[in-house]
Design a protein around this motif. Structure first.
Motif, mmCIF file in Angstrom:
data_model
loop_
_atom_site.group_PDB
_atom_site.id
_atom_site.type_symbol
_atom_site.label_atom_id
_atom_site.label_comp_id
_atom_site.label_asym_id
_atom_site.label_seq_id
_atom_site.Cartn_x
_atom_site.Cartn_y
_atom_site.Cartn_z
ATOM 1 N N ASP A 1 3.685 -2.055 9.424
ATOM 2 C CA ASP A 1 3.307 -1.588 8.122
ATOM 3 C C ASP A 1 1.865 -2.191 7.802
ATOM 4 O O ASP A 1 1.084 -1.847 7.330
ATOM 5 C CB ASP A 1 4.179 -1.683 7.042
ATOM 6 C CG ASP A 1 4.908 -0.396 6.626
ATOM 7 O OD1 ASP A 1 4.207 0.737 7.241
ATOM 8 O OD2 ASP A 1 5.797 -0.556 5.450
ATOM 9 N N GLN B 1 12.365 0.218 3.592
ATOM 10 C CA GLN B 1 11.907 1.773 3.361
ATOM 11 C C GLN B 1 12.449 2.290 2.114
ATOM 12 O O GLN B 1 11.693 2.920 1.405
ATOM 13 C CB GLN B 1 12.464 2.624 4.619
ATOM 14 C CG GLN B 1 11.262 2.209 5.811
ATOM 15 C CD GLN B 1 9.787 2.102 5.486
ATOM 16 O OE1 GLN B 1 9.120 3.241 5.243
ATOM 17 N NE2 GLN B 1 9.343 0.778 5.458
ATOM 18 N N SER C 1 8.679 8.127 2.309
ATOM 19 C CA SER C 1 9.000 7.473 3.495
ATOM 20 C C SER C 1 10.302 7.558 4.200
ATOM 21 O O SER C 1 11.407 7.746 3.472
ATOM 22 C CB SER C 1 8.650 5.985 3.358
ATOM 23 O OG SER C 1 8.451 5.181 4.428
ATOM 24 N N HIS D 1 10.628 1.768 -1.299
ATOM 25 C CA HIS D 1 9.469 2.487 -1.404
ATOM 26 C C HIS D 1 9.627 3.481 -2.519
ATOM 27 O O HIS D 1 8.607 3.673 -3.363
ATOM 28 C CB HIS D 1 9.029 3.340 -0.031
ATOM 29 C CG HIS D 1 7.796 2.378 0.765
ATOM 30 N ND1 HIS D 1 6.734 2.102 0.476
ATOM 31 C CD2 HIS D 1 8.174 1.932 2.215
ATOM 32 C CE1 HIS D 1 6.132 1.630 1.454
ATOM 33 N NE2 HIS D 1 6.998 1.624 2.276
#
Length: 436
Positions: free
Chosen positions: A356, A254, A232, A257
């Protein structure tokens, strides 16, 4: 989090294609599934997932789907239902219809749009389970009209209790009732080529680990795939009006992730750069997935200080990020300058998690700079198109000589003669051609 100038930042990022050993392992798994079917599928499930299954246990039963509702909070069910409604509304606007254009001479040209017949959705387990990805893959396929949607997911996404109940509830809410408890490269191969228990599909979509990505690449051509997704990415383009705490939080959203996720701030403001760097460190201390996020920001994160907003836009377009947040005084004024980005979030309150989970646009977005030439998943990913051509006698007599000229220039005499024989039989004037 390191603060660098644009001149010192390496914009290129290596694309993950796996090691030779990983590639070879995937090739062997795919070959075994093609040859042995369920036997190999069950063997690899026990080997990699440490779950021993019989063929009759591969498919999730309706009773298991219903029981999953008792293992999740009602607030989650309500949230999934609300998100699904938004995702459906957004993707419904993308649906296209077949069309035909009738010319005065009787020629009909057009395009027939049909849904794919059967689509396979991979839902990962591992470091995290993602019920939202179920919605983002399934709903566009449903709107496209795909009649058969099958889901695969590793058998222990929920630990010893089996498949994560949140994944099962999301699948049920999305309308998926054909689910198999298999994962990894073996699941991808089963979807592509079929086994005694799983019928083959036309397309495979959904994220996964490196073995899943390599398997999708291996089976591409036998079936279609959505993409080979990389880690990501987020880029925040911000000016001095941005709130450092907000920017830091979005970068970390992010970074958590994956250790290879990329989180980058681009700004002409040195003070914002310094404040965000400090805020990232402060917020990291309190983040449950601190180890993952720290590895991400240290290895793939950066704060890039540019001399002007124009230079910042140039950096963004070269990065072609998966997610781009524009947090400036007038974000709408910069949209027209952004050429390469998978999803664009405008303003301080359009935090990336809004997209998201809830807003409606798809969160399956091109990574590794591929936003230069590709797009988020949408309804078009689940359709196929056929061109429609009906030529009248009048039209063929009119255009025949031109078609023959083009065919003979390419050395394809058979093509030319297929037109010529009709003109000689149907044409007027004795020269073998109609009027031009």
């Amino acid at each position: 989090m390191k603060v660098v100038s644009s001149k010192d930042f390496k914009l290129e990022r290596e694309v993950e294609y796996g090691t030779p050993e990983q590639n070879q392992a995937v090739k062997e798994i795919v070959a075994a599934i093609k040859k042995e079917g369920d036997t190999a599928l069950l063997r690899y499930t026990e080997q990699f997932d440490r779950v021993a299954l019989t063929p009759n246990q591969l498919r999730v039963t309706p009773e298991e789907l219903q029981a999953a509702y008792g293992r999740v909070e009602q607030s989650f069910v309500s949230a999934i239902q609300a998100a699904a409604a938004n995702i459906r509304a957004f993707h419904a606007r993308q649906k296209r219809n077949s069309w035909m254009d009738l010319q005065p001479d009787g020629t009909i040209l057009g395009q027939i749009i049909r849904p794919l017949k059967r689509v396979g959705v991979y839902v990962p387990g591992g470091k995290a389970a993602y019920p939202s990805s179920v919605l983002m893959n399934v709903i566009p396929a449903q709107i496209a009209g795909v009649p058969e949607i099958v889901m695969v997911t590793p058998p222990s996404t929920g630990g010893k209790e089996g498949i994560d109940p949140y994944i099962l509830v999301a699948a049920a809410e999305a309308g998926v009732n054909e689910i198999y408890r298999v994962g990894g490269a073996q699941a991808v191969a089963a979807l592509a080529f079929g086994t005694e228990s799983i019928a083959p599909v036309d397309k495979i979509c959904g994220p996964g680990n490196i073995y899943v990505a390599l398997a999708k690449r291996e089976v591409y051509g036998a079936v279609d795939i959505d993409s080979i997704a990389g880690p990501s990415e987020i880029v925040v383009l911000a000016d001095e009006t941005a709130e450092p705490a907000y920017v830091a939080a979005d970068l970390l959203s992010q970074a958590e992730h994956d250790e290879m996720a990329s989180a980058i701030l681009v700004t002409p403001s040195q003070s914002l750069a310094d404040n965000v760097a400090a805020e990232v460190e402060r917020q990291l201390q309190e983040l449950p997935r601190q180890a993952i996020a720290r590895s991400s920001v240290e290895n793939y994160g950066a704060i890039i200080v540019v001399e002007s907003m124009e230079e910042g836009i140039s950096v963004v377009n070269r990065l072609a990020p998966e997610h781009l947040e524009i947090v400036v005084e007038d974000p709408m004024g910069l949209v027209g300058s952004i050429e390469n980005a998978g999803a664009i979030f405008l303003g301080a309150y359009s935090s990336e998690p809004v997209g998201d989970y809830f807003a409606g646009p798809n969160h399956i977005i091109p990574t590794n700079g591929t936003a230069r030439f590709s797009s988020p998943v949408d309804v078009d990913d689940f359709i196929k198109k056929s061109s429609l051509i009906y030529y009248s006698k009048e039209a063929l007599l009119r255009d025949g000589k031109t078609i023959i000229e083009l065919a003979r220039r390419e050395g394809l005499e058979g093509h030319a003669r297929a037109i010529e024989i009709r003109i000689k039989n149907e044409g007027k004037g004795g020269d073998g051609y109609g009027e031009q």
